[in-house]
Design an enzyme around this catalytic site. Structure first.
Site, PDB file in Angstrom:
ATOM      1  N   SER A  75       0.803  -1.211   0.000  1.00 16.56           N
ATOM      2  CA  SER A  75       0.000   0.000   0.000  1.00 16.56           C
ATOM      3  C   SER A  75       0.839   1.266   0.000  1.00 16.56           C
ATOM      4  CB  SER A  75      -0.955   0.014   1.191  1.00 16.56           C
ATOM      5  OG  SER A  75      -0.284   0.393   2.352  1.00 16.56           O
ATOM      6  N   LYS A 122       0.723   4.238   6.857  1.00 21.98           N
ATOM      7  CA  LYS A 122       0.155   5.125   5.835  1.00 21.98           C
ATOM      8  C   LYS A 122       0.774   6.506   5.959  1.00 21.98           C
ATOM      9  CE  LYS A 122      -3.116   2.200   4.470  1.00 21.98           C
ATOM     10  NZ  LYS A 122      -2.288   1.058   4.227  1.00 21.98           N
TER      11      LYS A 122
END
Lengths: 171, 190, 77
Positions: free
Chosen positions: A37, A87
């Protein structure tokens, strides 16, 4: 007696374990990054089997004033407390952010002590667009530097990729 | 001179190890701490009540509906709150059935409250979250304001409390400083 | 802040109720209750608490709240 000495030393070593745990919990630690990701910033090479290890700064990382846009953070997933996600912060408290699918509203105002996080690999990421703004209480640490493998030492973690210009004026 | 420095270093190292040991116990095993506020009345008094919390329930592990938990406040990570779990992931619950039963409301006001609204506003608690409310529904800042609480913010489960306003020993067995257990309040009906 | 949690439409709630009804007939439900309170200060440090009961139908691990106006008889105080 040598055995007595050995016992003494192992006891002393034992008393330092809580100190190490405290430092790892509250000051700094290392973490292995899994998944795609955050590509291309972390785990850049698709074929490479080795994952990136990052140096994690934890001291005061739950404080909103220490969390800036474009920082890479690790946090406990709001959907499953046993998982830790990595993230990039896209919006800090009081920002307004343009969302994307599947978030139900097009613009979101981020409340106090919350951040908006997204993965750099926009289309392979479970992020704030799924679970909403993230309470800073869930932040585990800030990724400062890639420490392993050595070939990735120069990686620039501050270079912002992913969706750009998503800040907007408050509605 | 040298020996003074050595003595200081030794004391310092003992202090560091002791503090870290206590910190680790507080984080992972057990904590005894003061609580304040009206939100958990009458289970916990508004002041001077101390609670015993077990940390193996950290991150909501094995927490059940009706448990009394201590958690980080989502809107302010520096503060912690004591609340009761009143909804587990997947449960369908009323947001606030107590609205309209405020004691300080005049009886004439009661007609104006749309009762259907209170008893029809349902939500489904999302995955990985719990719904928490204070035992005192009239004065509690909880899920009704900040929405469901991520389980990752749960720090422990409250199992007992002491009240230091009470005498050390009031006569009955095992009752020191108003010691009482705090159990699960989710019970079978009938 | 949790993910945006929509208020369930009455349609979704009645579907949930139907599901519970079916499970109830198969004896897979338990009626549970949880008592909370409504407290207000009479004098500083003195509180009066009135119990407020919430009732839940728990079927196969999930609860559906069935508290209604009659549960605590709010008019007859």
């Amino acid at each position: 007696m040598p055995s007595q000495k050995a016992f003494r030393y192992s006891l002393i070593t034992l008393t330092w374990i809580p100190v190490i745990m405290t430092i790892n919990d509250n000051v700094c630690h290392v973490a292995k990054i899994e998944g795609s990701s955050m590509r291309p910033t972390l785990n850049a090479n698709e074929r490479s089997i080795s994952s990136d290890w990052v140096f994690l700064w934890k001291f005061n990382c739950k404080k909103a004033f220490n969390l800036n846009r474009d920082d890479i953070i690790l946090f406990k997933s709001p959907m499953d407390p046993n998982k830790v996600y990595c993230k990039r912060i896209k919006g800090i408290q009081y920002d307004s952010v343009k969302t994307r699918h599947p978030y139900p509203r097009s613009v979101v105002n981020i409340p106090r002590n919350h951040v908006w996080v997204e993965g750099d690999n926009v289309f392979h990421s479970v992020d704030s667009n799924n679970f909403g703004s993230l309470s800073t209480g869930l932040v585990v640490g800030k990724a400062i530097k890639v420490i392993w493998p050595p070939s990735r030492w120069g990686a620039d973690l501050q270079l912002s990729t992913g969706r750009q210009n998503i800040l907007t004026t408050r509605e | 001179m040298n020996s003074t420095i050595q003595a200081w270093l030794k004391t310092g190292s003992y202090a560091v190890r002791a503090v870290c040991f206590v910190h680790i116990i507080h984080t992972y095993v057990y904590e005894f701490t003061e609580t304040r506020g009206e939100s958990m009345l009458p289970t916990l008094a508004a002041s001077n009540d101390y609670v015993h919390a077990f940390k193996k329930y950290k991150d909501g592990k094995n927490c059940k509906m009706g448990d009394c938990i201590v958690a980080v406040k989502p809107s302010d990570p520096d503060h912690r709150v004591c609340k009761r779990i009143t909804g587990m992931p997947g449960d369908v619950i009323l947001v606030d059935p107590s609205m309209g039963t405020q004691l300080d409301r005049l009886p004439s006001d009661v007609d104006e409250i749309d009762e259907d609204e209170n008893f029809n506003t349902y939500i489904k608690v999302p995955k990985g979250h719990v719904w928490v409310t204070g035992d005192n529904l009239s004065h509690s800042l909880d899920s009704r304001t900040y929405n469901s609480l991520p389980m990752g913010l749960i720090r422990g489960k409250i199992v007992a409390a002491n009240d230091f306003n009470q005498p050390f020993w009031s006569g009955s067995k095992g009752n020191f400083w108003g010691f009482r257990k705090i159990g699960n309040s989710f019970v079978n009906e009938d | 802040m949790a993910p945006p949690t929509p208020i369930l439409t009455s349609e979704q709630v009645s579907r949930e109720r139907e599901r519970v009804q079916i499970l109830k007939e198969k004896n897979k439900c338990e009626l549970k209750s949880l008592t909370q309170h409504l407290c207000h200060a009479e004098a500083p440090g003195e509180y009066i608490c009135v119990p407020f009961k919430r009732v839940f139908e728990k079927c196969l691990g999930h609860a559906l709240e069935v508290t209604d106006a009659d549960t605590n008889d709010i008019q007859g105080s």
